[in-house]
Structure formats: C-alpha cells, structure tokens
Write a protein that holds these residues in place. Structure first.
Motif, PDB file in Angstrom:
ATOM      1  N   SER A 100      64.741  45.731  35.358  1.00  0.00           N
ATOM      2  CA  SER A 100      63.231  46.594  34.877  1.00  0.00           C
ATOM      3  C   SER A 100      62.222  46.113  34.013  1.00  0.00           C
ATOM      4  O   SER A 100      63.254  46.070  32.898  1.00  0.00           O
ATOM      5  N   ARG A 101      61.182  46.275  33.542  1.00  0.00           N
ATOM      6  CA  ARG A 101      60.429  45.748  32.740  1.00  0.00           C
ATOM      7  C   ARG A 101      59.768  46.250  31.337  1.00  0.00           C
ATOM      8  O   ARG A 101      59.307  47.147  32.099  1.00  0.00           O
ATOM      9  N   ARG A 102      59.676  47.545  30.286  1.00  0.00           N
ATOM     10  CA  ARG A 102      60.004  47.925  30.271  1.00  0.00           C
ATOM     11  C   ARG A 102      58.661  49.142  30.516  1.00  0.00           C
ATOM     12  O   ARG A 102      60.169  49.763  30.319  1.00  0.00           O
ATOM     13  N   TRP A 103      57.942  49.734  30.708  1.00  0.00           N
ATOM     14  CA  TRP A 103      57.694  50.972  31.112  1.00  0.00           C
ATOM     15  C   TRP A 103      57.623  50.945  32.963  1.00  0.00           C
ATOM     16  O   TRP A 103      57.418  51.516  33.735  1.00  0.00           O
ATOM     17  N   ASP A 104      57.690  49.517  33.744  1.00  0.00           N
ATOM     18  CA  ASP A 104      57.293  49.093  34.518  1.00  0.00           C
ATOM     19  C   ASP A 104      58.624  49.667  35.875  1.00  0.00           C
ATOM     20  O   ASP A 104      59.884  49.895  34.913  1.00  0.00           O
ATOM     21  N   GLY A 105      58.427  49.965  37.097  1.00  0.00           N
ATOM     22  CA  GLY A 105      59.378  50.407  37.512  1.00  0.00           C
ATOM     23  C   GLY A 105      60.423  49.404  38.029  1.00  0.00           C
ATOM     24  O   GLY A 105      59.851  47.789  37.511  1.00  0.00           O
TER      25      GLY A 105
END
Length: 120
Positions: A100-105
């Motif tokens: 997962s990266r930041r707000w990404d799924g």
C-alpha cells in the motif's frame, strides 16, 4: 517504485535445505501480507506459504512441517526456509508482497522467481 528481489535458490539433494530471501525496496510504501508461490514444470502456480504483517504464517499442506516462512519488517524482507526437500518441491519460487502507498489501495508485487531444484 517497489521491486522485490529474490535470492537463495539452487540445486540440492533430497533431504537437503535451502533458504530463500525476498527483499522489497522502494519508498513511500507499507507491506501487509507477504508470501510465496511456486510453479513446477507443467503445473499451475500454487500458493506455498503466507505470513501476515504480524508474523503469523500459514502453509500449504504439501509443505507443512518442512517449510518455515518468516519476515523482517525492518528490512521489508520475507524468508522461506525449506527443510527435508523432496523432488516434488522442484519449482520456480515466487515471492509476493501486498503493498500500500499513501492513500492508494493495495497492489500485489511479485519477485522475479528463483529456481529450486531437488535432485540426486
């Protein structure tokens, strides 16, 4: 931005051992589940083992009691210790990481595969 690099494969005799490593590199990500698949000649890719972010492992019945998976979260690395190897363990082994990266799924990333051959 994320890549998984596998190492540790090779040729071993039946009953031998190998330890595979898979390290994730990059920035701005976190990893949830990690684990291992394998693909034997002429076969579909099959799940071998998983390990949660908390270190809880699960195994396919075919390797239970012989393989051990673990992870080092500080190194973003997952390991697969393979003991009592059998010829039927011969396969290309692929690690994965659910990233997962930041707000990404989340997305599943794969290692390049490493060959394990068990033969006398």
């Amino acid at each position: 931005q994320v890549q998984l690099v596998e190492s540790g494969g090779g040729l071993v005799q039946p009953g031998g051992s190998l330890r595979l490593s898979c390290a994730a590199s990059g920035s701005g990500f976190s990893i949830n589940g990690m684990g291992w698949y394998r693909q034997a000649p002429g076969e579909q890719r099959k799940l071998v083992a998983t390990v949660t972010s908390g270190g809880s492992p699960n195994y396919a019945d075919s390797v239970k009691g012989r393989f051990t998976t673990s992870r080092d979260n500080a190194k973003n690395t997952v390991y697969l210790r393979m003991d009592s190897l059998k010829p039927e363990d011969t396969a290309v082994y692929f690690c994965y990481a659910d990233v997962s990266r930041r707000w990404d799924g989340p997305s599943r990333y794969w290692g390049q595969g490493t060959q394990v051959t068990v033969s006398s």
